[in-house]
Design an enzyme around this catalytic site. Structure first.
Site, PDB file in Angstrom:
ATOM      1  N   LYS A  10      25.296  35.936  36.815  1.00 39.79           N
ATOM      2  CA  LYS A  10      25.938  37.266  36.648  1.00 39.79           C
ATOM      3  C   LYS A  10      26.424  37.414  35.203  1.00 39.79           C
ATOM      4  CE  LYS A  10      27.088  37.102  41.471  1.00 39.79           C
ATOM      5  NZ  LYS A  10      27.791  37.706  42.570  1.00 39.79           N
ATOM      6  N   HIS A  94      19.616  43.728  43.220  1.00 40.61           N
ATOM      7  CA  HIS A  94      20.820  42.983  43.638  1.00 40.61           C
ATOM      8  C   HIS A  94      21.885  43.980  44.096  1.00 40.61           C
ATOM      9  CE1 HIS A  94      24.432  40.529  43.379  1.00 40.61           C
ATOM     10  NE2 HIS A  94      23.641  39.481  43.492  1.00 40.61           N
ATOM     11  N   GLU A 165      20.537  38.908  51.220  1.00 42.23           N
ATOM     12  CA  GLU A 165      21.897  38.679  50.747  1.00 42.23           C
ATOM     13  C   GLU A 165      22.851  39.681  51.393  1.00 42.23           C
ATOM     14  OE1 GLU A 165      22.177  36.477  46.797  1.00 42.23           O
ATOM     15  OE2 GLU A 165      22.202  38.593  46.366  1.00 42.23           O
TER      16      GLU A 165
END
Ligand code: PEP
Length: 253
Positions: A10, A94, A165
């Site tokens: 990140k 993401h 995720e």
């Protein structure tokens, strides 16, 4: 297929010196990563430094990719630039990018662009919350269907990776990660959706990763669920814990 381990740094750490030190920490246990397909996705300005440190045991990845291979787009990092640094895989869609407004349609454009550029797209999908009615399964079906729009069964499907995720499980401690039995159920569901989209033969070639609070102490139970590896956030910044996760994956190599 080799187990896949992707570290998503990140926007951490906060300096190049610290990034170099984490990458050196990983390199000390390089043998552990060689049996896996290991990728590290650092912040872009650290690409070159991290690339030198992980050479020989890991590959470079990016946390995002632009949807055009080249051209004039102020502020964008196009695939050609990423490739020149040796980036082999890009995380796409993401949940933290989706929270900033990225849609399934944009994810689809990025996947197609990555494929055209010879970069492996790692598509992230995941529900924000779960309910007793199982609405989250439909949510995942829709994210997959729309994000994979235009991906060709014959030429492209075999080059894709999916990361499941669940948003509610991201950025916590291992105790709050998804339970292995629930994950095993979702893996079967995702395989079914991929089979509906691409047909069985192509779908079987697509690795499915899990991401969301994977740490050293839950990696072993989570890898038993049928996933082909992990997308790891905070634990990828801790060489000791990332090494423990790699060790759990090694048993499936
Ligand atoms: C992520 O954000 O991709 C992720 C999996 O984070 P964490 O491991 O910290 O939950």
């Amino acid at each position: 297929m080799k187990p896949i381990l992707v570290g998503n740094w990140k926007n951490h750490p906060d300096s190049l010196a610290r990034a170099a030190s984490i990458a050196s920490g990983l390199a000390k246990k390089s043998a552990q990563y060689k049996k896996l397909a290991t990728y590290i996705a650092p912040p872009l300005p650290y690409l070159e430094t991290v690339s030198k440190k992980i050479k020989g045991f890991g590959n470079l990845a990016s946390q995002d990719i632009f949807f055009a291979p080249e051209g004039t787009y102020t502020g964008a990092t196009t695939p050609d630039i990423l490739k020149s640094f040796g980036v082999k895989l890009s995380i796409i869609g993401h949940s933290e990018r989706r929270a900033l407004g990225e849609t399934n349609e944009v994810a689809s454009d990025k996947i197609k662009c990555a494929l055209r550029s010879g970069i492996t797209p790692l598509l992230c999908v995941g529900e924000k919350e779960r309910d007793a009615e199982g609405e989250h399964f439909e949510f995942i079906r829709e994210e997959l269907r729309l994000s994979l729009e235009g991906v060709r069964r014959k030429d492209d499907a075999g080059k894709l990776i999916i990361a499941y995720e669940p948003v509610w499980a991201i950025g916590k401690r291992s105790k709050e990660a998804m339970q292995p039995t629930d994950l095993a159920q979702m893996v079967i569901f995702i395989k079914k959706v991929l089979t509906d989209i691409f047909g069985r033969e192509a779908a079987e070639m697509i690795p499915i990763l899990y991401g969301g609070s994977v740490e050293g102490d839950n990696a072993k139970a989570l890898i038993e669920t049928g996933v082909n590896g992990f997308l790891v956030g905070h634990a990828s910044l801790d060489p000791k814990m990332f090494g423990e996760i790699a060790a759990a994956l090694e048993t499936h190599a």
